[in-house]
Design a protein around this motif. Structure first.
Motif, PDB file in Angstrom:
ATOM      1  N   PHE A   1       0.937  -1.243  -0.029  1.00  0.00           N
ATOM      2  CA  PHE A   1       0.016  -0.029   0.024  1.00  0.00           C
ATOM      3  C   PHE A   1       0.940   1.389   0.027  1.00  0.00           C
ATOM      4  O   PHE A   1       0.541   2.090  -0.746  1.00  0.00           O
ATOM      5  CB  PHE A   1      -0.891   0.061   1.395  1.00  0.00           C
TER       6      PHE A   1
ATOM      7  N   GLN B   1      -9.314   1.519  -5.924  1.00  0.00           N
ATOM      8  CA  GLN B   1      -9.139   0.213  -5.891  1.00  0.00           C
ATOM      9  C   GLN B   1      -7.532  -0.445  -5.532  1.00  0.00           C
ATOM     10  O   GLN B   1      -7.336  -1.679  -5.475  1.00  0.00           O
ATOM     11  CB  GLN B   1      -9.259  -0.378  -7.135  1.00  0.00           C
TER      12      GLN B   1
ATOM     13  N   SER C   1     -11.188   1.485  -1.640  1.00  0.00           N
ATOM     14  CA  SER C   1      -9.996   1.040  -1.076  1.00  0.00           C
ATOM     15  C   SER C   1      -9.886   1.686   0.301  1.00  0.00           C
ATOM     16  O   SER C   1      -9.370   1.240   1.336  1.00  0.00           O
ATOM     17  CB  SER C   1      -8.994   1.856  -1.761  1.00  0.00           C
TER      18      SER C   1
ATOM     19  N   MET D   1      -6.242  -1.002  -2.538  1.00  0.00           N
ATOM     20  CA  MET D   1      -6.113  -2.036  -1.396  1.00  0.00           C
ATOM     21  C   MET D   1      -6.711  -3.201  -1.989  1.00  0.00           C
ATOM     22  O   MET D   1      -5.986  -4.334  -1.649  1.00  0.00           O
ATOM     23  CB  MET D   1      -7.098  -1.557  -0.079  1.00  0.00           C
TER      24      MET D   1
END
Length: 273
Positions: free
Chosen positions: A41, A53, A111, A55
């Motif tokens: 991340f 998107q 996310s 994550m």
């Protein structure tokens, strides 16, 4: 040229991520997934691939690496007779159902929402690592019947929401129900395979916006991150194992628990900011 420089930065970051994850896995017995998701991340975000998107990509790629590491771990533990195949057989259907359900939920969330879920669960895992006691017990044998039907999908579901294998939830569950730590670690590696294989198959088919994803993605899985991290963990995990035999890992486990809590709180801070 700017794209080549960006790819070089991405490659270097992934090398470092894989090296650290491998050492921690060997040193502390941490499956690596909880480290990889957070590291992916921050790395992808730093490189400019922040998106609604992001994550999903981090979770999917982490779970893909877990297929390789968990299979390798299970094979090693099986040679020593530590894997309880009866537990795996009985818990597998529920875990698979929970994992597939987890992917379905992940596909519908942003996310930001996944950051919040990951942060809360990672915070709880960190607290358990820091303060959990090996003598805590809820029973002398693994749950059966309705209780197993309820618990097994929860293990798969929560693991997919965190992008991790079976260790973070499977090991505490098994030790709380009277299993030795050695058997719990070995059998939970099998949980990791059962969780990762069906979920990754689904993640490979998940549509991801091509404008904001890192290069070389299939569905939500980033192939570059997968290959580089697996390569590095295979090299550095044995180093972590040797370090574990040379030093007392208990204080380091406490330090890692604090680190995990800080990472979880930082991800939550970003999600709410």
């Amino acid at each position: 040229m700017p794209e080549m420089i960006l790819l070089l930065y991405m490659f270097i970051l992934l090398l470092l991520i894989g090296a650290v994850a491998g050492i921690l896995a060997g040193l502390l017995g941490v499956g690596g997934g909880v480290v990889l998701v957070a590291a992916f991340f921050y790395a992808f975000q730093t490189l400019g691939y922040d998106s609604p998107q992001l994550m999903q990509i981090c979770l999917a790629t982490s779970l893909t690496t877990i297929i390789v590491t968990s299979v390798r771990s299970v094979m090693g533990h099986h040679k020593n007779g530590a894997v309880d195949w009866k537990i795996l057989q009985k818990w597998a259907p529920g875990i698979v159902i929970g994992a597939i359900g987890g992917v379905m939920i992940v596909a519908t969330l942003t996310s930001q929402n996944l950051q919040i879920i990951f942060g809360i669960l990672a915070f709880l895992v960190g607290l358990y690592m820091g303060f959990g006691k090996h003598y805590w017990r809820l029973g002398d044998n693994m749950p059966t019947g309705v209780f197993r039907v309820i618990l097994s999908p929860i293990v798969g579901f929560l693991s997919v929401l965190m992008g991790i294998g079976g260790g973070s939830f499977g090991v505490p569950l098994m030790t709380l129900y009277g299993q030795t730590m050695h058997k719990a670690v070995a059998t939970s590696a099998g949980f990791g395979v059962i969780i990762a294989v069906p979920s990754v198959m689904a993640f490979l088919l998940m549509p991801i916006d091509t404008q904001s994803r890192p290069p070389f993605n299939i569905g939500a899985v980033n192939l570059v991150a997968f290959v580089v991290v697996i390569m590095m963990t295979l090299l550095t995990t044995p180093l972590g194992v040797r370090m574990a035999h040379a030093i007392d890992p208990v204080p380091l486990r406490k330090i890692f628990a604090i680190f995990l809590v800080i990472v979880a709180l930082n991800i939550l801070r970003q999600a709410f900011s």
